[in-house]
Design a protein around this motif. Structure first.
Motif, PDB file in Angstrom:
ATOM      1  N   GLU A  15       0.836  -1.203   0.000  1.00  0.00           N
ATOM      2  CA  GLU A  15       0.000   0.000   0.000  1.00  0.00           C
ATOM      3  C   GLU A  15       0.868   1.249   0.000  1.00  0.00           C
ATOM      4  O   GLU A  15       1.654   1.477   0.918  1.00  0.00           O
ATOM      5  CB  GLU A  15      -0.906  -0.009   1.223  1.00  0.00           C
ATOM      6  CG  GLU A  15      -1.917   1.119   1.255  1.00  0.00           C
ATOM      7  CD  GLU A  15      -2.832   1.038   2.467  1.00  0.00           C
ATOM      8  OE1 GLU A  15      -3.626   1.970   2.643  1.00  0.00           O
ATOM      9  OE2 GLU A  15      -2.737   0.053   3.215  1.00  0.00           O
ATOM     10  N   ALA A  16       0.752   2.060  -1.035  1.00  0.00           N
ATOM     11  CA  ALA A  16       1.548   3.279  -1.155  1.00  0.00           C
ATOM     12  C   ALA A  16       0.970   4.369  -0.251  1.00  0.00           C
ATOM     13  O   ALA A  16      -0.197   4.734  -0.382  1.00  0.00           O
ATOM     14  CB  ALA A  16       1.581   3.751  -2.589  1.00  0.00           C
ATOM     15  N   GLN A  17       1.776   4.879   0.663  1.00  0.00           N
ATOM     16  CA  GLN A  17       1.409   6.050   1.444  1.00  0.00           C
ATOM     17  C   GLN A  17       1.758   7.328   0.674  1.00  0.00           C
ATOM     18  O   GLN A  17       1.093   8.347   0.797  1.00  0.00           O
ATOM     19  CB  GLN A  17       2.148   6.037   2.784  1.00  0.00           C
ATOM     20  CG  GLN A  17       2.002   4.726   3.558  1.00  0.00           C
ATOM     21  CD  GLN A  17       0.574   4.481   3.980  1.00  0.00           C
ATOM     22  OE1 GLN A  17       0.029   5.209   4.803  1.00  0.00           O
ATOM     23  NE2 GLN A  17      -0.040   3.442   3.434  1.00  0.00           N
ATOM     24  N   ALA A  18       2.826   7.223  -0.114  1.00  0.00           N
ATOM     25  CA  ALA A  18       3.248   8.286  -1.036  1.00  0.00           C
ATOM     26  C   ALA A  18       4.100   7.614  -2.093  1.00  0.00           C
ATOM     27  O   ALA A  18       4.954   6.795  -1.769  1.00  0.00           O
ATOM     28  CB  ALA A  18       4.046   9.364  -0.308  1.00  0.00           C
ATOM     29  N   GLY A  19       3.854   7.889  -3.365  1.00  0.00           N
ATOM     30  CA  GLY A  19       4.603   7.245  -4.432  1.00  0.00           C
ATOM     31  C   GLY A  19       3.857   6.068  -5.013  1.00  0.00           C
ATOM     32  O   GLY A  19       2.631   6.093  -5.159  1.00  0.00           O
TER      33      GLY A  19
END
Length: 394
Positions: free
Chosen positions: A129-133
């Motif tokens: 799961e991407a939190q940023a990117g």
């Protein structure tokens, strides 16, 4: 149809049924009597799909899943119990079989699906799961107990279960994550690099339970205790990891001054084989000298190792143009088949194939001793390509 469809991976079960995954935009109908009148439609820009076909080509069932964004399926694997595992990427909101996922705005995350032989989605969840990117999955490999591994690359901040990985600014880092039978992430392994990705993953068949992985890296990289430095714009890495803990056991590299990369790995009873692309002949090659590649741009390579990790042979396929090696799989007699694409004339041990367009599809079979069995290609009048995909013959 007039839509855009791309098949990216396939695998077979013990009955010989075939499972194909990829992406579609719009509506696709399966034509002819074997199509059983089935069709699929995307609900967003692009959706992922899974199609099951019988050995005679009859479509048994088909499923599409996704959301309003661009969603893709990149790999499929069938375990001995007939469970079908699919992995890919999604943006925004996403759903399949009553399971719903979402990811932060502007990010791309990875999902995994478990589907039963009837086409029912048993479980779906975020397995990166991407939190940023972005988290970009390229491989999924099940074990015999119902767990599986997912591998690929990520940028920014990525969460795998309760574990969070962070890359440096602008970095592309590899990941291999283990999910147990209760669908929780038990470990995730990564490395540090400006650009490094996993492109191939397989479970060993020597009784160790180890994983074999391959990919490419640029510049300096660290994988486990191994410090790497590419000789060219990108080099190949090959590694063995402990399948239970994710500890890197060893890492070897190959490559020269050009662009070289690993794309596939397959395990057989007596060893394993890897595939990808090299740019040049007789390069440093996993502690050996690489194959005498045909003169030209990029060429396809295949190398075979025994379970003592000793290289038995290596071969190069190519011609004067740029040729691409995608995935590799194996037949029961331990011969291997590699797929990819080529331009111009492809030559391999007395076998020749000429493209009908700018770039054509390539499939080549190589015997257990490294001898050429056959090569085949499409005869298109425009550019075709083979997306990274399993040949599905193991």
């Amino acid at each position: 149809s007039a839509t855009n469809e791309v098949a990216r991976a396939l695998d077979t079960d013990d009955r010989g049924d075939l499972y194909t995954v990829g992406s579609l935009a719009g509506t696709v109908a399966f034509a002819g009597p074997l199509g059983n009148g089935q069709s699929l439609s995307s609900v967003g820009a692009e959706d992922a799909f899974v199609v099951k076909t019988a050995p005679d080509g009859t479509v048994l069932w088909s499923r599409a899943f996704g959301g309003p964004g661009s969603d893709f399926a990149y790999d499929v694997s069938v375990d001995p119990a007939g469970r079908i595992f699919v992995t890919g990427t999604f943006q925004g909101s996403w759903s399949a079989g009553g399971f719903a996922l979402s990811t932060a705005a502007g990010t791309t995350s990875t999902y995994s699906l478990e589907i039963d032989p009837t086409g029912k989605v048993v479980w779906a969840g975020a397995t990166g799961e991407a939190q940023a990117g972005s988290v970009l999955a390229s491989e999924c490999v099940p074990d015999e107990a119902g767990g599986w591994w997912v591998a690929g690359s990520f940028t920014g901040t990525a969460r795998f279960g309760q574990q969070t990985l962070v890359s440096g600014t602008g970095e592309l880092r590899p990941f291999i994550a283990r999910y147990s039978t209760d669908r929780t992430c038990t470990w995730v392994s990564t490395g540090s690099a400006s650009s490094c990705a996993v492109r191939g993953l397989a479970v060993s068949r020597d009784g160790s339970g180890d994983l074999l992985a391959t990919g490419q890296f640029s510049g300096a990289a660290t994988l486990g205790a191994a410090s790497l430095l590419s000789a060219g714009s990108s080099d190949i890495w090959l590694a063995r990891l402990d399948g239970k803990t994710g500890v890197w056991k060893w890492v070897r590299t190959a490559g020269g001054a050009g662009e070289d990369y690993g794309r596939g790995v397959v395990a057989t009873a007596s060893g394993y084989a890897v595939s990808g692309v090299i740019s040049g002949a007789a390069l440093p090659f996993f502690g050996h000298t690489g194959p005498a590649a045909p003169p030209g741009g990029r060429d396809v390579y295949v190398a075979r190792f025994n379970w003592a990790d000793q290289m038995q042979w290596s071969q190069a396929l190519g011609g004067p143009g740029d040729d691409e090696g995608a995935e590799i799989s194996a037949f029961a007699d331990e011969s291997v088949v590699v797929c990819g694409s080529f331009a111009g004339t492809m030559r391999f041990a007395g076998h020749t194939q000429t493209s009908g367009g700018a770039r054509d599809l390539l499939i080549a079979a190589i015997g257990p001793d490294g001898s050429a069995r056959w090569i085949a290609g499409s005869a298109a009048t425009s550019a075709d390509s083979s997306a990274p995909a399993s040949a599905g013959c193991s």
